[in-house]
Design an enzyme around this catalytic site. Structure first.
Site, mmCIF file in Angstrom:
data_model
loop_
_atom_site.group_PDB
_atom_site.id
_atom_site.type_symbol
_atom_site.label_atom_id
_atom_site.label_comp_id
_atom_site.label_asym_id
_atom_site.label_seq_id
_atom_site.Cartn_x
_atom_site.Cartn_y
_atom_site.Cartn_z
ATOM 1 N N GLU A 191 0.736 -1.263 0.107
ATOM 2 C CA GLU A 191 0.094 0.064 -0.085
ATOM 3 C C GLU A 191 0.763 1.260 0.032
ATOM 4 O O GLU A 191 0.709 2.351 0.766
ATOM 5 C CB GLU A 191 -0.901 0.012 1.417
ATOM 6 C CG GLU A 191 -1.845 -1.203 1.314
ATOM 7 C CD GLU A 191 -2.704 -1.258 2.318
ATOM 8 O OE1 GLU A 191 -4.034 -1.757 2.044
ATOM 9 O OE2 GLU A 191 -2.408 -1.371 3.523
HETATM 10 C C1 ACM Z 1 -2.205 -5.498 4.158
HETATM 11 O O1 ACM Z 1 -3.046 -5.931 4.633
HETATM 12 N N1 ACM Z 1 -1.926 -4.377 3.895
HETATM 13 C C2 ACM Z 1 -0.837 -6.177 3.881
#
Ligand code: ACM
Length: 584
Positions: free
Chosen positions: A377
């Site tokens: 992310e």
């Molecule tokens: C995640 O759940 N951002 C690895």
């Protein structure tokens, strides 16, 4: 179907010793020749304060409890399911008060013997002295034997129960440790009592030969969104050990807080560690705290996998050191739950000094082979900038002599020998990850819609999320890590991990509510041969663990999917478990 146990049920409405409105309820199970001596006798008499309607209900419940299949501590009832089980009804054995635990004359074997004694002493009240021997034999006790010729891999064990006692054999201390976890489950659930109880400590005769399917069996605790004290983490380690999990992944850094002391960048904790989701005080682990967790885990054959999430999820680091920020301006501390907005500056050499310093110190504190560098992310670091950053970080990890682990977003970066991707997708069609595997990557499988323990069980679960769907126990159990990602052969899968993100989790009870009973489901996927996979069987085996957790004072979700026994492990025990939802 187990034969039902005949029962004589007598009700006497008051007697000379009972005050008005109180009834003596007397229940006597008849001996059942197919199950041997009854091990769950009902106390006589039980006094209940009752009117006629309540009495009728009590009668019905008492009859139901006694007519239920008798609790037979069957050899095949273990979670995770064992590889091979050979019951021998002629070999049943009862732990005597004078039993001795004898182990091979080896410090690691003796350490496991002490752990076993510490598990058994509180509930039995027996002294259970530990002694060593060159060739240990049970002799009406328990023998833990290290034997190089036992060919069951680094974690396998053989457990035999005969009328002479118990013998656990393995070629490693880890194998003995797992044999001990199995032995613990074969004893009556009252063995979990922290204080002595009267019980017949019966064990079913036979032999178990067992070894894990995957070498990596883990759970993750996010200590960044909310901080958890060392004692809470140690208790999570205990839960992992009980189900033969061997890795604890600690998500140590995120936007909301930095949780591990780094001497060369001290403000990471003194500034970056003082916040958490919701505005609480946060906290961090000193190096000694972290060392305590690592040692406690290692004593239970669990390897700690530290995660420093990079280049995103770094707001707490930028609060402490604005020089790492792309605009060199300190952002405000973050206590919300959004993701993807923060990143360390991939264009600044200072960032790579920071990464090398931090990973260097964490590597020094961590005896295990893994360093997890996150990679998820980082929405504002794209394309070649992202892969270039990751490739440099991978090399830093390799130069530290560690194996790099990262979330599967690392997949497009160049392969580096030994690298492991942690796959957290919700759809097994993932050509980018499959391609990284073709280039040599191995996978830890953590599907968001099966293994994420922060997902709610059902829409009324009081905490947790649902972005990856609801995950009841069956959903957590009914999938196969070996075949889950299309195009990835099972040989590229090193194992399975259940992450617990803690945006909505603020206490140990919250952690346990989300962990249990789903952690054993994931543990079984990691340990047990695929041939044993069977939801109905798992559900019935798991049911017996409710009274164990209750007796040990462990919170769990009393999900209606599991046929929990209606009687507690210890007659008269108060049902104290906070269930959160679906209370019985
Ligand atoms: C995640 O759940 N951002 C690895």
């Amino acid at each position: 179907m187990t034969p039902r146990q005949p029962v004589n049920l007598t009700f006497a409405i008051t007697d000379a010793n009972t005050p008005p409105g109180v009834a003596a309820v007397s229940t006597t199970p008849s001996p059942d020749p197919t199950t041997g001596p009854a091990t769950d006798e009902v106390p006589l008499p039980t006094l209940v304060q009752a009117d006629a309607a309540t009495l009728a209900q009590v009668a019905e419940r008492a009859a139901g409890d006694l007519l239920a299949p008798p609790t037979r501590h069957r050899l095949a009832d273990v979670v995770p399911a064992a590889q091979h089980v050979e019951p021998d009804p002629t070999g049943d054995w009862v732990l005597p008060a004078e039993a001795v635990i004898v182990a091979s004359a080896d410090p690691a074997a003796l350490a496991v013997a002490e752990q076993l004694a510490n598990l058994l002493r509180p509930a039995t009240g027996y002294p259970l002295p530990v002694t060593d021997a060159t060739t240990p034999e049970p002799a009406d006790g328990i023998a833990l034997v290290l034997d190089d010729t036992v060919d069951l891999g680094a974690e396998g064990y053989r457990l035999g129960i005969t009328t002479n006692g118990v013998r656990v054999t393995a070629s490693t201390a880890a194998g003995l440790f797992y044999g001990v976890q199995t032995l613990r489950q074969l004893l009556p659930a009252a063995i979990e009592s922290p204080v002595p109880v009267t019980e017949r400590w019966a064990l079913p005769g036979g032999t178990i030969t067992d070894a894990p399917r995957f070498p990596y069996r883990g759970a993750m605790l996010d200590v960044a969104r909310h901080f958890f004290a060392v004692e809470d983490v140690l208790r999570v380690v205990d839960h992992l050990a009980r189900y033969k999990l061997n890795h604890l992944h600690l998500h140590l850094t995120d936007d909301q807080g930095w949780r591990i002391a780094v001497d060369s960048w001290p403000k990471l904790t003194t500034l970056g560690g003082t916040t958490e989701v919701g505005g609480g005080p946060g906290g961090h682990y000193t190096k000694a705290d972290y060392g305590r967790i690592v040692t406690y885990a290692a004593d239970r054959h669990i390897t700690v996998v530290p995660e420093i999430d990079l280049p995103g999820h770094t707001n707490a680091a930028l609060v402490a050191y604005p020089e790492l920020a792309p605009d060199k301006i300190a952002p405000p501390p973050y206590t919300g739950t959004e993701v993807g907005f923060s990143y360390v500056d991939p264009a600044d050499e200072r960032t790579y000094e920071f990464v090398a310093d931090v990973l260097g110190e964490v590597a020094t504190l961590t005896p295990g082979p893994w360093l997890h560098v996150g990679g998820d992310e980082a929405f504002k670091v794209n394309g070649e900038v992202y892969t270039g950053f990751v490739e440099r970080v991978q090399r830093i990890v390799a130069d530290l002599g560690k194996t790099v682990v990262g979330w599967h977003q690392l997949a497009p970066a160049a392969h580096l020998d030994g690298r492991v991707l942690q796959w957290w997708g919700t759809n097994g069609e993932d050509p980018t990850t499959a391609e990284a595997v073709r280039r040599g990557a191995q996978l830890i499988i953590s599907p968001g819609n099966h293994a994420y323990l922060d997902m709610k069980y059902a829409s009324d679960t009081p905490i947790g999320h649902d972005w990856a769907g609801l995950i009841d126990v069956r959903k957590a159990y009914d999938w196969d890590p070996g075949t889950h990602v299309t195009g990835v052969p099972s040989t590229a899968v090193i194992g399975v991990e259940a992450p617990l993100w803690t945006e909505s989790v603020t206490s140990l009870a919250d952690i346990e509510l989300l962990l249990l009973p789903r952690l054993p489901a994931i543990a079984e996927l990691g340990w047990s041969p695929r041939a044993t996979h069977d939801w109905n069987g798992f559900r019935d085996r798991l049911a017996g663990h409710g009274p164990r957790w209750e007796t040990a004072g462990i919170t769990f979700h009393r999900t209606p999917e599991i046929p929990w026994p209606s009687t507690p492990a210890i007659p008269g025990q108060r049902r104290t478990t906070p269930t959160g939802v679906n209370p019985t």
